[in-house]
Write a protein that holds these residues in place. Structure first.
Motif, PDB file in Angstrom:
ATOM      1  N   GLU A  94      -6.775  -2.886   0.700  1.00 39.46           N
ATOM      2  CA  GLU A  94      -7.688  -1.997   0.750  1.00 39.46           C
ATOM      3  C   GLU A  94      -7.180  -0.665   1.006  1.00 39.46           C
ATOM      4  OE1 GLU A  94     -11.189  -2.413   3.538  1.00 39.46           O
ATOM      5  OE2 GLU A  94     -10.640  -4.640   3.746  1.00 39.46           O
ATOM      6  N   GLU A  95      -6.184  -0.231   1.493  1.00 39.24           N
ATOM      7  CA  GLU A  95      -5.711   0.851   1.729  1.00 39.24           C
ATOM      8  C   GLU A  95      -5.294   1.512   0.309  1.00 39.24           C
ATOM      9  OE1 GLU A  95      -6.107   3.414   4.311  1.00 39.24           O
ATOM     10  OE2 GLU A  95      -7.443   1.592   4.934  1.00 39.24           O
ATOM     11  N   TYR A 150      -5.987   0.164  -2.525  1.00 42.13           N
ATOM     12  CA  TYR A 150      -6.982   0.453  -3.498  1.00 42.13           C
ATOM     13  C   TYR A 150      -7.777   1.778  -3.224  1.00 42.13           C
ATOM     14  CZ  TYR A 150      -7.391  -4.279  -5.738  1.00 42.13           C
ATOM     15  OH  TYR A 150      -7.133  -5.241  -6.683  1.00 42.13           O
ATOM     16  N   LYS A 151      -7.943   2.105  -2.350  1.00 44.03           N
ATOM     17  CA  LYS A 151      -8.591   3.480  -1.924  1.00 44.03           C
ATOM     18  C   LYS A 151      -8.024   4.593  -2.458  1.00 44.03           C
ATOM     19  CE  LYS A 151      -9.599   2.478   2.421  1.00 44.03           C
ATOM     20  NZ  LYS A 151     -10.328   2.547   3.795  1.00 44.03           N
ATOM     21  N   SER A 191     -14.330  -2.300   1.213  1.00 43.51           N
ATOM     22  CA  SER A 191     -14.017  -0.977   0.847  1.00 43.51           C
ATOM     23  C   SER A 191     -13.340  -0.497  -0.404  1.00 43.51           C
ATOM     24  CB  SER A 191     -13.482  -0.192   2.114  1.00 43.51           C
ATOM     25  OG  SER A 191     -12.296  -0.698   2.379  1.00 43.51           O
ATOM     26  N   GLY A 192     -12.407  -1.419  -0.842  1.00 44.13           N
ATOM     27  CA  GLY A 192     -11.579  -0.918  -2.025  1.00 44.13           C
ATOM     28  C   GLY A 192     -12.323  -1.274  -3.260  1.00 44.13           C
ATOM     29  N   SER A 236      -8.866   7.090  -5.528  1.00 40.64           N
ATOM     30  CA  SER A 236      -8.913   8.540  -5.279  1.00 40.64           C
ATOM     31  C   SER A 236      -8.146   9.250  -6.210  1.00 40.64           C
ATOM     32  CB  SER A 236      -8.762   8.846  -3.928  1.00 40.64           C
ATOM     33  OG  SER A 236      -9.591   8.205  -2.892  1.00 40.64           O
ATOM     34  N   ASP A 285     -17.008   3.370  -7.355  1.00 38.65           N
ATOM     35  CA  ASP A 285     -17.123   4.821  -7.415  1.00 38.65           C
ATOM     36  C   ASP A 285     -16.256   5.497  -8.538  1.00 38.65           C
ATOM     37  OD1 ASP A 285     -18.845   4.597  -5.192  1.00 38.65           O
ATOM     38  OD2 ASP A 285     -17.138   5.337  -3.822  1.00 38.65           O
ATOM     39  N   ASP A 294       0.905  -1.222  -0.012  1.00 41.63           N
ATOM     40  CA  ASP A 294      -0.027  -0.049   0.150  1.00 41.63           C
ATOM     41  C   ASP A 294       0.803   1.267  -0.102  1.00 41.63           C
ATOM     42  OD1 ASP A 294      -2.370  -1.772  -0.112  1.00 41.63           O
ATOM     43  OD2 ASP A 294      -2.420  -1.566   2.316  1.00 41.63           O
ATOM     44  N   LYS A 351     -15.672  -0.937  -3.292  1.00 35.23           N
ATOM     45  CA  LYS A 351     -16.525   0.317  -3.427  1.00 35.23           C
ATOM     46  C   LYS A 351     -15.854   1.529  -4.170  1.00 35.23           C
ATOM     47  CE  LYS A 351     -20.055   2.977  -1.090  1.00 35.23           C
ATOM     48  NZ  LYS A 351     -19.195   4.408  -1.649  1.00 35.23           N
ATOM     49  N   LYS A 352     -14.736   1.537  -3.684  1.00 34.56           N
ATOM     50  CA  LYS A 352     -13.841   2.960  -4.196  1.00 34.56           C
ATOM     51  C   LYS A 352     -13.479   2.729  -5.788  1.00 34.56           C
ATOM     52  CE  LYS A 352     -13.514   5.414  -0.445  1.00 34.56           C
ATOM     53  NZ  LYS A 352     -14.133   6.974  -0.473  1.00 34.56           N
TER      54      LYS A 352
END
Length: 329
Positions: free
Chosen positions: A37-38, A40-41, A67-68, A45, A74, A8, A70-71
């Motif tokens: 996840e971190e 990916y987010k 959560s990844g 972004s 988005d 990450d 979902k990002k």
């Protein structure tokens, strides 16, 4: 940057460049980089802040978590996002199918690829993939199931699903599964369908004998215009398989560009039939693999006759080592 231990923290450093408005990166490959996840987010972004140039993103072999995912979803909903190809591989068929269906399935512009190679799917996994293939909204473009221990019975489930919704799939790789002639016969019903638009078909090392190879080539003869790549390596074509394939190659509607026939027990006599067909319609083929066959000097001479043709556009040829006897050859 595939196969590097970026983690990450490494991805976050990369993101500082991606957010730069002068960054015009089009292809980013980060498969097997230990991203969670971190990462990916942070990546999603960064790409949302500068989304208009990237057209291909490969995240195979990383773990996004909920959560990844979902990002990423988005990001795909952003009207400025130009992604055409997104690659993702989950260790479980269910998670991968859900990802393709829920996250990328509703994006009509994205090339949807599901790669579960070397995962033993079992009946549950095969049923999940079949449901995905039947979903009119998902529109899967690429399905790679290399060495997934798919049986003849399971192949019937998959091909029945494909028959109900064949128009979107462009690439199918079933290599390394023991489909046998029966499993391939089920697939042939899909290939004959006029709505089938397959461009790349891989059936190497599928335990196909003369009968199965003949069925495949006969099915393609009835719907020849879309296929551009065919892999039948490590199967036994036999005389009838070679004859049917040769008939197909002579069809002016058949515009195959890549043909892989390594280790197919092709003989000198069969090579003459095959190369005669290629000589009659040589302008489309760009890649030919005949390695691992006992062509002998005579068979190689037949291949050379194709190469001498001014209409031959071959760019890559793989053949066997042979004894050099004829300078003109």
């Amino acid at each position: 940057m595939n196969n590097n231990n970026l983690q990450d923290s490494g991805v976050k450093l990369l993101c500082t460049g991606l957010t730069n408005t002068k960054c015009k990166l089009e292809i980013l490959r980060l498969s097997y980089c230990s991203v969670t996840e971190e990462g990916y987010k942070a990546l999603a972004s960064a790409l949302r802040s500068n989304p208009s140039h990237l057209i291909e993103l490969d995240l195979t072999g990383n773990d996004p978590g909920q959560s990844g995912m979902k990002k990423l979803n988005d990001l795909l909903q952003d009207p400025d996002c130009q992604l055409k190809t997104l690659r993702f591989l989950s260790p479980a068929a269910e998670e991968a199918c859900q990802y393709v269906n829920r996250v990328v399935g509703k994006n009509p512009f994205l090339q949807k690829e599901l790669n579960l190679s070397r995962h033993e799917l079992g009946d549950t996994g095969v049923n999940q993939i079949a449901a995905l293939l039947q979903d009119k909204h998902c529109q899967l473009n690429t399905l790679i199931l290399y060495r997934c221990s798919i049986t003849e019975k399971q192949s019937l489930i998959l091909t029945s699903a494909l028959k109900s919704n064949p128009s979107h799939l462009r690439e199918l790789d079933l290599s390394g599964n023991k489909l046998g002639n029966t499993g391939v016969k089920h697939l042939c019903d899909v290939l004959k369908n006029s709505h089938c638009k397959l461009e790349r078909l891989s059936l190497s090392d599928c335990d196909i004998t003369v009968e199965g190879c003949s069925d495949v080539t006969s099915a393609l003869k009835s719907n020849p215009s879309h296929l551009r790549e065919l892999k039948l390596s490590r199967n036994k074509l036999g005389d009838s398989g070679v004859k049917n394939l040769s008939d197909l190659l002579m069809n002016p509607q058949f515009k195959l560009e890549k043909l892989h026939l390594s280790e197919c027990s092709i003989t000198e006599k069969q090579s003459l039939i095959l190369t005669s067909a290629l000589k009659s319609n040589p302008s489309h083929l760009r890649e030919l693999n005949l390695s691992g066959n006992k062509l002998g000097n005579t068979g190689v001479k037949h291949v050379c006759a194709v190469l001498k043709d001014s209409h031959c556009k071959l760019e890559r040829l793989r053949s066997v080592t042979f004894t050099y006897k004829n300078q003109n050859a």
